[in-house]
Design a protein around this motif. Structure first.
Motif, PDB file in Angstrom:
ATOM      1  N   UNK A  17      -1.332  -0.755   3.227  1.00  0.00           N
ATOM      2  CA  UNK A  17      -0.661  -1.460   2.139  1.00  0.00           C
ATOM      3  C   UNK A  17       0.835  -1.486   2.406  1.00  0.00           C
ATOM      4  N   UNK A  18       1.581  -1.981   1.422  1.00  0.00           N
ATOM      5  CA  UNK A  18       3.037  -2.050   1.544  1.00  0.00           C
ATOM      6  C   UNK A  18       3.685  -1.332   0.365  1.00  0.00           C
ATOM      7  N   UNK A  19       4.957  -1.020   0.523  1.00  0.00           N
ATOM      8  CA  UNK A  19       5.730  -0.376  -0.541  1.00  0.00           C
ATOM      9  C   UNK A  19       5.662  -1.201  -1.822  1.00  0.00           C
ATOM     10  N   UNK A  20       5.879  -2.486  -1.688  1.00  0.00           N
ATOM     11  CA  UNK A  20       5.900  -3.378  -2.851  1.00  0.00           C
ATOM     12  C   UNK A  20       4.551  -3.399  -3.579  1.00  0.00           C
ATOM     13  N   UNK A  21       3.456  -3.524  -2.831  1.00  0.00           N
ATOM     14  CA  UNK A  21       2.122  -3.566  -3.451  1.00  0.00           C
ATOM     15  C   UNK A  21       1.783  -2.261  -4.159  1.00  0.00           C
ATOM     16  N   UNK A  22       2.082  -1.143  -3.500  1.00  0.00           N
ATOM     17  CA  UNK A  22       1.769   0.159  -4.089  1.00  0.00           C
ATOM     18  C   UNK A  22       2.590   0.378  -5.358  1.00  0.00           C
ATOM     19  N   UNK A  23       3.876   0.056  -5.318  1.00  0.00           N
ATOM     20  CA  UNK A  23       4.726   0.227  -6.505  1.00  0.00           C
ATOM     21  C   UNK A  23       4.263  -0.656  -7.660  1.00  0.00           C
ATOM     22  N   UNK A  24       3.916  -1.901  -7.353  1.00  0.00           N
ATOM     23  CA  UNK A  24       3.417  -2.806  -8.398  1.00  0.00           C
ATOM     24  C   UNK A  24       2.149  -2.259  -9.051  1.00  0.00           C
ATOM     25  N   UNK A  25       1.221  -1.783  -8.217  1.00  0.00           N
ATOM     26  CA  UNK A  25      -0.030  -1.225  -8.722  1.00  0.00           C
ATOM     27  C   UNK A  25       0.231  -0.021  -9.625  1.00  0.00           C
ATOM     28  N   UNK A  26       1.046   0.913  -9.171  1.00  0.00           N
ATOM     29  CA  UNK A  26       1.313   2.116  -9.960  1.00  0.00           C
ATOM     30  C   UNK A  26       2.085   1.784 -11.239  1.00  0.00           C
ATOM     31  N   UNK A  27       2.988   0.826 -11.154  1.00  0.00           N
ATOM     32  CA  UNK A  27       3.735   0.374 -12.336  1.00  0.00           C
ATOM     33  C   UNK A  27       2.776  -0.100 -13.431  1.00  0.00           C
ATOM     34  N   UNK A  28       1.723  -0.814 -13.029  1.00  0.00           N
ATOM     35  CA  UNK A  28       0.747  -1.345 -13.979  1.00  0.00           C
ATOM     36  C   UNK A  28      -0.228  -0.289 -14.480  1.00  0.00           C
ATOM     37  N   UNK A  29      -0.656   0.596 -13.596  1.00  0.00           N
ATOM     38  CA  UNK A  29      -1.797   1.462 -13.897  1.00  0.00           C
ATOM     39  C   UNK A  29      -1.440   2.861 -14.394  1.00  0.00           C
ATOM     40  N   UNK A  30      -0.265   3.367 -14.050  1.00  0.00           N
ATOM     41  CA  UNK A  30       0.087   4.731 -14.444  1.00  0.00           C
ATOM     42  C   UNK A  30       0.639   4.770 -15.860  1.00  0.00           C
ATOM     43  N   UNK A 126       6.612   7.236  -4.334  1.00  0.00           N
ATOM     44  CA  UNK A 126       6.222   6.328  -3.255  1.00  0.00           C
ATOM     45  C   UNK A 126       7.467   6.173  -2.406  1.00  0.00           C
ATOM     46  N   UNK A 127       7.337   6.366  -1.108  1.00  0.00           N
ATOM     47  CA  UNK A 127       8.499   6.113  -0.276  1.00  0.00           C
ATOM     48  C   UNK A 127       8.116   5.533   1.073  1.00  0.00           C
ATOM     49  N   UNK A 128       8.995   4.657   1.533  1.00  0.00           N
ATOM     50  CA  UNK A 128       8.817   3.938   2.783  1.00  0.00           C
ATOM     51  C   UNK A 128       9.940   4.323   3.740  1.00  0.00           C
ATOM     52  N   UNK A 129       9.559   4.702   4.965  1.00  0.00           N
ATOM     53  CA  UNK A 129      10.519   5.069   6.005  1.00  0.00           C
ATOM     54  C   UNK A 129      10.514   3.944   7.050  1.00  0.00           C
ATOM     55  N   UNK A 130      11.498   3.043   6.990  1.00  0.00           N
ATOM     56  CA  UNK A 130      11.494   1.876   7.884  1.00  0.00           C
ATOM     57  C   UNK A 130      11.486   2.229   9.374  1.00  0.00           C
ATOM     58  N   UNK A 131      12.244   3.249   9.779  1.00  0.00           N
ATOM     59  CA  UNK A 131      12.315   3.603  11.200  1.00  0.00           C
ATOM     60  C   UNK A 131      10.970   4.047  11.763  1.00  0.00           C
ATOM     61  N   UNK A 132      10.097   4.516  10.908  1.00  0.00           N
ATOM     62  CA  UNK A 132       8.767   4.974  11.336  1.00  0.00           C
ATOM     63  C   UNK A 132       7.665   4.014  10.885  1.00  0.00           C
ATOM     64  N   UNK A 133       8.042   2.996  10.131  1.00  0.00           N
ATOM     65  CA  UNK A 133       7.082   2.086   9.497  1.00  0.00           C
ATOM     66  C   UNK A 133       5.979   2.887   8.793  1.00  0.00           C
ATOM     67  N   UNK A 134       6.410   3.863   8.007  1.00  0.00           N
ATOM     68  CA  UNK A 134       5.468   4.788   7.361  1.00  0.00           C
ATOM     69  C   UNK A 134       5.641   4.756   5.844  1.00  0.00           C
ATOM     70  N   UNK A 135       4.523   4.690   5.145  1.00  0.00           N
ATOM     71  CA  UNK A 135       4.490   4.652   3.685  1.00  0.00           C
ATOM     72  C   UNK A 135       3.770   5.903   3.191  1.00  0.00           C
ATOM     73  N   UNK A 136       4.402   6.618   2.258  1.00  0.00           N
ATOM     74  CA  UNK A 136       3.848   7.861   1.740  1.00  0.00           C
ATOM     75  C   UNK A 136       3.774   7.862   0.220  1.00  0.00           C
ATOM     76  N   UNK A 137       2.830   8.644  -0.278  1.00  0.00           N
ATOM     77  CA  UNK A 137       2.733   8.979  -1.697  1.00  0.00           C
ATOM     78  C   UNK A 137       2.843  10.492  -1.780  1.00  0.00           C
TER      79      UNK A 137
END
Length: 189
Positions: A17-30, A126-137
């Motif tokens: 997934x992407x940072x934007x999609x995950x944030x949107x989902x959590x914004x709606x559901x949490x 939720x955080x995205x590390x661009x240099x590693x192209x890594x998305x974490x929760x």
């Protein structure tokens, strides 16, 4: 920020997934109280005494504020560990002090983040590390029971594939670079 200088957290790497999609989902559901969005730069130093600290991190929240953190896996992993945080009014002064005491920083991680707070100490980041192209929760809680409750509810709403990570960002991205550098230097002798 840890309660009573202990951090109890679960770190997940999001695979599809992407940072934007995950944030949107959590914004709606949490069902959260408030959220915080931003960018940060973290500088790292190795601790002098591995018996009391694993690393020191200086986080630049903005040009005006920052946070100095000491972390230590006193129980052997990053699930339940020591975390001592100190807000600093001038991260540039804190950097100068750390460089004077410990030398130059050994690594840097920049990230984009959004934190969903249930209260002061219980949250999902939720955080995205661009240099590693890594998305974490990261799911952080005040107790193992509270962590289990938040995690159970999280998995009910989260459709994306995740991988459980039992390492800090320091161990994932900074420490391996140090070990590789030492190996290269030693192999040249």
């Amino acid at each position: 920020m840890a309660k009573r200088n202990r951090e109890i957290e679960l770190k997940l790497k999001v695979k599809n997934s992407s940072f934007k999609k995950v944030c949107r989902l959590l914004q709606k559901k949490l069902n959260f109280n408030y959220s915080l969005y931003g960018f940060s730069k973290d500088l790292y130093w190795k601790a002098v005494d591995k018996n009391s600290a694993d690393f020191i991190r200086l986080r630049f929240h903005s040009k005006k504020t920052g946070e100095l953190t000491v972390k230590h896996q006193d129980k052997g992993d990053s699930f339940d560990r020591v975390e001592i945080d100190l807000t600093v009014n001038s991260p540039f002064q804190a950097k100068a002090l750390l460089e004077q005491l410990l030398g130059p920083s050994i690594g840097k991680i920049e990230k984009q983040y959004k934190v969903f707070f249930f209260d002061q100490y219980n949250n999902i980041s939720v955080y995205y590390i661009p240099d590693e192209n890594a998305l974490f929760i990261e799911i952080e809680a005040t107790s193992k029971q509270r962590l289990k409750s938040i995690t159970t509810n999280f998995y009910k709403i989260f459709p994306f594939e995740t991988e459980l990570m039992n390492k800090s960002l320091f161990d994932l991205y900074i420490n391996p670079c140090i070990k590789r550098s030492i190996h290269v230097i030693n192999s040249r002798r």
